[in-house]
Design a protein around this motif. Structure first.
Motif, PDB file in Angstrom:
ATOM      1  N   VAL A 150       0.870  -1.181   0.000  1.00  0.00           N
ATOM      2  CA  VAL A 150       0.000   0.000   0.000  1.00  0.00           C
ATOM      3  C   VAL A 150       0.901   1.223   0.000  1.00  0.00           C
ATOM      4  O   VAL A 150       1.853   1.303   0.773  1.00  0.00           O
ATOM      5  N   GLN A 151       0.594   2.159  -0.867  1.00  0.00           N
ATOM      6  CA  GLN A 151       1.336   3.415  -0.928  1.00  0.00           C
ATOM      7  C   GLN A 151       0.537   4.506  -0.232  1.00  0.00           C
ATOM      8  O   GLN A 151      -0.629   4.716  -0.537  1.00  0.00           O
TER       9      GLN A 151
ATOM     10  N   VAL B 296       3.607   2.306  14.978  1.00  0.00           N
ATOM     11  CA  VAL B 296       2.745   1.624  15.958  1.00  0.00           C
ATOM     12  C   VAL B 296       2.177   0.335  15.366  1.00  0.00           C
ATOM     13  O   VAL B 296       2.174  -0.708  16.018  1.00  0.00           O
ATOM     14  N   LEU B 297       1.703   0.381  14.121  1.00  0.00           N
ATOM     15  CA  LEU B 297       1.144  -0.818  13.481  1.00  0.00           C
ATOM     16  C   LEU B 297       2.187  -1.915  13.333  1.00  0.00           C
ATOM     17  O   LEU B 297       1.886  -3.096  13.490  1.00  0.00           O
ATOM     18  N   LYS B 298       3.438  -1.532  13.052  1.00  0.00           N
ATOM     19  CA  LYS B 298       4.503  -2.534  12.940  1.00  0.00           C
ATOM     20  C   LYS B 298       4.848  -3.114  14.300  1.00  0.00           C
ATOM     21  O   LYS B 298       5.013  -4.325  14.441  1.00  0.00           O
TER      22      LYS B 298
ATOM     23  N   ASP C 289       6.075  -4.591   7.495  1.00  0.00           N
ATOM     24  CA  ASP C 289       7.131  -3.585   7.488  1.00  0.00           C
ATOM     25  C   ASP C 289       6.656  -2.380   6.696  1.00  0.00           C
ATOM     26  O   ASP C 289       5.598  -2.423   6.058  1.00  0.00           O
ATOM     27  N   PHE C 290       7.450  -1.321   6.719  1.00  0.00           N
ATOM     28  CA  PHE C 290       7.174  -0.144   5.909  1.00  0.00           C
ATOM     29  C   PHE C 290       8.493   0.475   5.502  1.00  0.00           C
ATOM     30  O   PHE C 290       9.533   0.232   6.129  1.00  0.00           O
TER      31      PHE C 290
ATOM     32  N   LEU D 247       3.744   0.416   2.621  1.00  0.00           N
ATOM     33  CA  LEU D 247       3.431  -0.509   3.712  1.00  0.00           C
ATOM     34  C   LEU D 247       3.293  -1.924   3.169  1.00  0.00           C
ATOM     35  O   LEU D 247       2.618  -2.142   2.158  1.00  0.00           O
ATOM     36  N   LEU D 248       3.931  -2.877   3.828  1.00  0.00           N
ATOM     37  CA  LEU D 248       3.808  -4.288   3.474  1.00  0.00           C
ATOM     38  C   LEU D 248       2.802  -4.905   4.443  1.00  0.00           C
ATOM     39  O   LEU D 248       3.079  -5.039   5.638  1.00  0.00           O
ATOM     40  N   LEU D 249       1.619  -5.227   3.929  1.00  0.00           N
ATOM     41  CA  LEU D 249       0.546  -5.747   4.785  1.00  0.00           C
ATOM     42  C   LEU D 249       0.820  -7.188   5.200  1.00  0.00           C
ATOM     43  O   LEU D 249       1.481  -7.946   4.486  1.00  0.00           O
ATOM     44  N   LYS D 250       0.286  -7.544   6.352  1.00  0.00           N
ATOM     45  CA  LYS D 250       0.492  -8.875   6.915  1.00  0.00           C
ATOM     46  C   LYS D 250      -0.789  -9.689   6.742  1.00  0.00           C
ATOM     47  O   LYS D 250      -1.884  -9.180   6.948  1.00  0.00           O
ATOM     48  N   TYR D 251      -0.624 -10.958   6.374  1.00  0.00           N
ATOM     49  CA  TYR D 251      -1.757 -11.858   6.195  1.00  0.00           C
ATOM     50  C   TYR D 251      -1.539 -13.133   6.996  1.00  0.00           C
ATOM     51  O   TYR D 251      -0.406 -13.539   7.237  1.00  0.00           O
ATOM     52  N   LYS D 252      -2.651 -13.754   7.396  1.00  0.00           N
ATOM     53  CA  LYS D 252      -2.607 -15.032   8.105  1.00  0.00           C
ATOM     54  C   LYS D 252      -3.152 -16.095   7.170  1.00  0.00           C
ATOM     55  O   LYS D 252      -4.141 -15.886   6.495  1.00  0.00           O
ATOM     56  N   GLY D 253      -2.517 -17.262   7.158  1.00  0.00           N
ATOM     57  CA  GLY D 253      -2.968 -18.339   6.290  1.00  0.00           C
ATOM     58  C   GLY D 253      -2.166 -18.388   5.003  1.00  0.00           C
ATOM     59  O   GLY D 253      -1.296 -17.563   4.756  1.00  0.00           O
TER      60      GLY D 253
END
Length: 134
Positions: free
Chosen positions: A24-25, A38-40, A47-48, A61-67
């Motif tokens: 995400v930019q 804070v989110l990290k 990460d960002f 921003l590098l979003l985090k996913y589960k699964g």
């Protein structure tokens, strides 16, 4: 140019999570950088990184996913903006919100920087409630 950079950031993250984008930019400001930290720290994003393009600064921003695979679920289930430019919401240390029984966080802008509601309560300070994340 967007007037409310926090709402813009939250909306971009929310939209990217719904379509399972990994990057995400977001325009770089002091506030978006502080919220990203804070989110990290709270493991909502991987990460960002800061970068600039055509004399404009951005956060990636590098979003985090589960699964795995098609069953991926975003680590951020919900983002809710609380304090808005038209209606600021402040809370003292005794009135800091508890989000989902402390499974979620409230991002609070205090006199000592942007932090979670839990950290602000430990430091004994209140501030402006920016958003809820869970």
């Amino acid at each position: 140019m967007v007037n409310d950079v926090v709402s813009d950031m939250l909306t971009r993250i929310r939209n990217a999570g719904k379509v399972k984008h990994h990057l995400v930019q977001v325009p770089l400001t002091k506030m978006t950088l502080a919220i990203s930290v804070v989110l990290k720290e709270e493991n909502f994003i991987e990460d960002f990184q800061e970068f600039s393009e055509d004399n404009k600064n951005f956060l990636l921003l590098l979003l985090k996913y589960k699964g795995k695979g098609r069953n991926q679920k975003p680590a951020i289930t919900m983002l809710k903006r609380i304090s808005k430019p038209g209606l600021r919401v402040y809370a003292g240390v005794k009135d800091l919100p508890v989000v989902l029984g402390n499974f979620g966080i409230a991002v609070v802008s205090t006199s000592q920087g942007v932090m979670t509601n839990i950290k602000a309560a430990k430091l004994g300070i209140g501030g402006e409630i920016l958003c809820y994340v869970w």
